[in-house]
Scaffold this motif. Structure first.
Motif, PDB file in Angstrom:
ATOM      1  N   SER A 108      -5.033 -47.072 -61.869  1.00  0.00           N
ATOM      2  CA  SER A 108      -4.311 -48.094 -61.098  1.00  0.00           C
ATOM      3  C   SER A 108      -3.277 -47.436 -60.219  1.00  0.00           C
ATOM      4  CB  SER A 108      -3.531 -49.066 -61.981  1.00  0.00           C
ATOM      5  OG  SER A 108      -4.286 -49.509 -63.029  1.00  0.00           O
ATOM      6  N   ASN A 126       4.631 -55.291 -69.069  1.00  0.00           N
ATOM      7  CA  ASN A 126       5.017 -54.081 -69.785  1.00  0.00           C
ATOM      8  C   ASN A 126       6.468 -53.800 -69.385  1.00  0.00           C
ATOM      9  OD1 ASN A 126       5.293 -51.538 -70.845  1.00  0.00           O
ATOM     10  ND2 ASN A 126       3.752 -50.568 -69.550  1.00  0.00           N
ATOM     11  N   ASP A 150      -0.369 -57.285 -61.655  1.00  0.00           N
ATOM     12  CA  ASP A 150      -0.899 -56.192 -62.475  1.00  0.00           C
ATOM     13  C   ASP A 150      -1.362 -56.750 -63.821  1.00  0.00           C
ATOM     14  OD1 ASP A 150      -1.262 -53.929 -64.102  1.00  0.00           O
ATOM     15  OD2 ASP A 150       0.373 -52.820 -63.158  1.00  0.00           O
ATOM     16  N   TYR A 203      -3.118 -55.439 -69.057  1.00  0.00           N
ATOM     17  CA  TYR A 203      -3.276 -55.849 -70.461  1.00  0.00           C
ATOM     18  C   TYR A 203      -4.001 -57.177 -70.624  1.00  0.00           C
ATOM     19  CZ  TYR A 203       0.000 -52.061 -71.014  1.00  0.00           C
ATOM     20  OH  TYR A 203       0.591 -50.828 -70.969  1.00  0.00           O
ATOM     21  N   THR A 230      -7.312 -52.150 -65.119  1.00  0.00           N
ATOM     22  CA  THR A 230      -7.540 -50.744 -65.430  1.00  0.00           C
ATOM     23  C   THR A 230      -8.488 -50.630 -66.615  1.00  0.00           C
ATOM     24  OG1 THR A 230      -6.437 -48.709 -66.160  1.00  0.00           O
ATOM     25  CG2 THR A 230      -5.472 -50.765 -66.928  1.00  0.00           C
ATOM     26  N   SER A 249      -7.897 -48.232 -68.677  1.00  0.00           N
ATOM     27  CA  SER A 249      -7.084 -47.357 -69.537  1.00  0.00           C
ATOM     28  C   SER A 249      -6.658 -47.985 -70.857  1.00  0.00           C
ATOM     29  CB  SER A 249      -5.812 -46.914 -68.806  1.00  0.00           C
ATOM     30  OG  SER A 249      -6.111 -46.153 -67.678  1.00  0.00           O
ATOM     31  N   LYS A 250      -6.668 -49.300 -70.970  1.00  0.00           N
ATOM     32  CA  LYS A 250      -6.094 -49.922 -72.155  1.00  0.00           C
ATOM     33  C   LYS A 250      -7.197 -50.535 -73.028  1.00  0.00           C
ATOM     34  CE  LYS A 250      -2.272 -48.448 -70.576  1.00  0.00           C
ATOM     35  NZ  LYS A 250      -1.460 -49.004 -69.516  1.00  0.00           N
ATOM     36  N   ARG A 290      -9.352 -42.071 -65.825  1.00  0.00           N
ATOM     37  CA  ARG A 290      -8.589 -42.576 -64.678  1.00  0.00           C
ATOM     38  C   ARG A 290      -9.432 -43.541 -63.840  1.00  0.00           C
ATOM     39  NH1 ARG A 290      -5.203 -43.271 -65.889  1.00  0.00           N
ATOM     40  NH2 ARG A 290      -3.874 -43.185 -64.067  1.00  0.00           N
TER      41      ARG A 290
HETATM   42  C1  LIG Z   1      -0.885 -48.630 -68.497  1.00  0.00           C
HETATM   43  C2  LIG Z   1      -0.604 -49.441 -67.297  1.00  0.00           C
HETATM   44  C3  LIG Z   1      -1.362 -49.281 -66.149  1.00  0.00           C
HETATM   45  C4  LIG Z   1      -2.497 -48.310 -66.142  1.00  0.00           C
HETATM   46  O1  LIG Z   1      -2.495 -47.460 -65.098  1.00  0.00           O
HETATM   47  P1  LIG Z   1      -3.711 -46.450 -64.917  1.00  0.00           P
HETATM   48  O2  LIG Z   1      -3.237 -45.599 -63.794  1.00  0.00           O
HETATM   49  O3  LIG Z   1      -4.908 -47.281 -64.556  1.00  0.00           O
HETATM   50  O4  LIG Z   1      -3.917 -45.721 -66.209  1.00  0.00           O
HETATM   51  C5  LIG Z   1      -1.104 -50.081 -65.053  1.00  0.00           C
HETATM   52  N1  LIG Z   1      -0.127 -51.006 -65.098  1.00  0.00           N
HETATM   53  C6  LIG Z   1       0.610 -51.188 -66.198  1.00  0.00           C
HETATM   54  C7  LIG Z   1       1.634 -52.246 -66.225  1.00  0.00           C
HETATM   55  C8  LIG Z   1       0.414 -50.403 -67.319  1.00  0.00           C
HETATM   56  O5  LIG Z   1       1.181 -50.574 -68.401  1.00  0.00           O
END
Ligand SMILES: *Cc1c(COP(=O)(O)O)cnc(C)c1O
Length: 351
Positions: free
Chosen positions: A81, A155, A180, A183, A207, A209-210, A218
């Protein structure tokens, strides 16, 4: 009075004027027969990755499109992201001229990217229950305000932002609202991706990532109107998502059942950890969370942080964020990790 939303008024003139770099893979891609590729100065010997990746991430995007119920033309994928968010700054914000609005306590990257791109960051705090202060946000908007960044579930606080406040921003701000949803797959609330047709100024980021457990590859995703995606595609590095990441993302997205099982397990762990945290004497407040972490207020965050480190557990101290004095953020781990954390928290009460 609200002006008309027009993407042409928002895009930087230099970006509007440019044409995208055309890569070898862009110029020749439609073929039915086996071709000999002598166009990109690649090494012909097979290493599995000797060829450049698909610059348009076609298979990955069509799978994402199917899963999220949008068209591929409404999707841009990036190297996390973080890359997607940076592209937004570079496409829409004129350095040393434009500004954005962020709503702390929130994700730290919006501010970092604003600084990197020399864009003024106007901060409007969330209310005491971590919701948007719509009136103050709108009062900060001027003709140079290009974007407002909000995060839901947020977050580090973990809560969903009320949909009426998001709607109020969408309806009264003629710049871009970046939502965003890193989550969203842990939440009961549904994604705003389905609202894209109703709001041309809405951009949703997600993303892998979570919830999808692929932080290491990535892979960030931007969902927006086709005109916005076209602008961003023009300035993205041609091969911004490498072949290995495209493959791993595709495989994982195919395993929806496994992903939702893992999410369920994490949510179960969150329930148990929430209960346990509520019984710890030095935990003053456990904030409700729709994400895979829990924000808590403790008696002395730096003391508790250090004590946990000494016992081999790393959590995040969020105390320097506004409205977050003496807070620690706990990510939900495996059942074993959560159990260990609970044991240690219980022991610490009696020190
Ligand atoms: C973890 C997180 C991301 C993830 O970012 P990446 O670059 O895709 O890993 C994006 N926004 C928020 C609020 C997050 O906590």
């Amino acid at each position: 009075m609200r002006k008309q939303f027009d993407i042409n008024n928002l895009v930087r003139p230099n970006i509007a004027a440019m044409t995208a770099y055309s890569s070898a893979r862009d110029e020749f891609k439609d073929f039915d027969q086996e071709m000999i590729f002598l166009d990109a100065n690649e090494n012909p010997f097979d290493t599995k990755v000797n060829r450049y990746p698909d610059p348009n991430q076609t298979s990955l995007k069509s799978l994402l499109a199917k899963l999220r119920g949008v068209q591929s033309s409404h999707i841009l994928v990036g190297n996390g992201s973080d890359e997607v968010l940076d592209l937004l700054f570079r496409a829409f914000c004129i350095p040393a001229n434009d500004n954005i609005i962020t709503v702390p306590p929130t994700y730290g990257m919006y501010k970092v990217l604003a600084q990197t791109n020399d864009i003024q960051n106007q901060e409007v705090l969330l209310t005491s229950n971590f919701q948007l202060d719509v009136t103050t946000i709108l009062s900060k908007v001027n003709e140079r305000t290009k974007m407002i960044f909000v995060c839901s579930p947020n977050n580090p606080t973990g809560n969903i932002l009320s949909s009426s406040s998001i709607t109020a921003l969408l309806e009264n701000f003629d710049g871009l609202l970046i939502l965003d949803e890193a989550y969203i797959d842990f939440s009961e609330s549904s994604s705003w991706v389905k609202q894209l047709e109703n709001y041309p100024n809405l951009i949703v980021t997600q993303t892998l990532s979570k919830a999808y457990g692929l932080a290491g590859i990535r892979l960030g995703i931007c969902y927006a109107g086709e005109d916005i995606i076209t602008i961003l595609s023009k300035i993205k590095p041609p091969y911004n998502v490498n072949s290995l990441s495209q493959e791993r993302a595709f495989e994982r997205l195919k395993s929806q059942e496994k992903v939702s099982q893992e999410v369920q397990t994490i949510l179960e762990g969150k329930k148990q950890l929430t209960k346990a945290l509520n019984e710890v004497s030095f935990v003053k407040e456990v904030f409700p969370s729709e994400a895979n972490f829990i924000l808590t207020r403790v008696d002395d965050a730096s003391l508790r942080y250090t004590q946990l480190i000494d016992r081999g557990i790393v959590v995040r101290n969020r105390s320097n964020q506004p409205l977050c004095s003496n807070t620690l953020r706990f990510t939900i781990g495996t059942a074993k990790e959560n159990a260990r954390l609970i044991t240690i928290l219980n022991e610490l009460q009696y020190e």
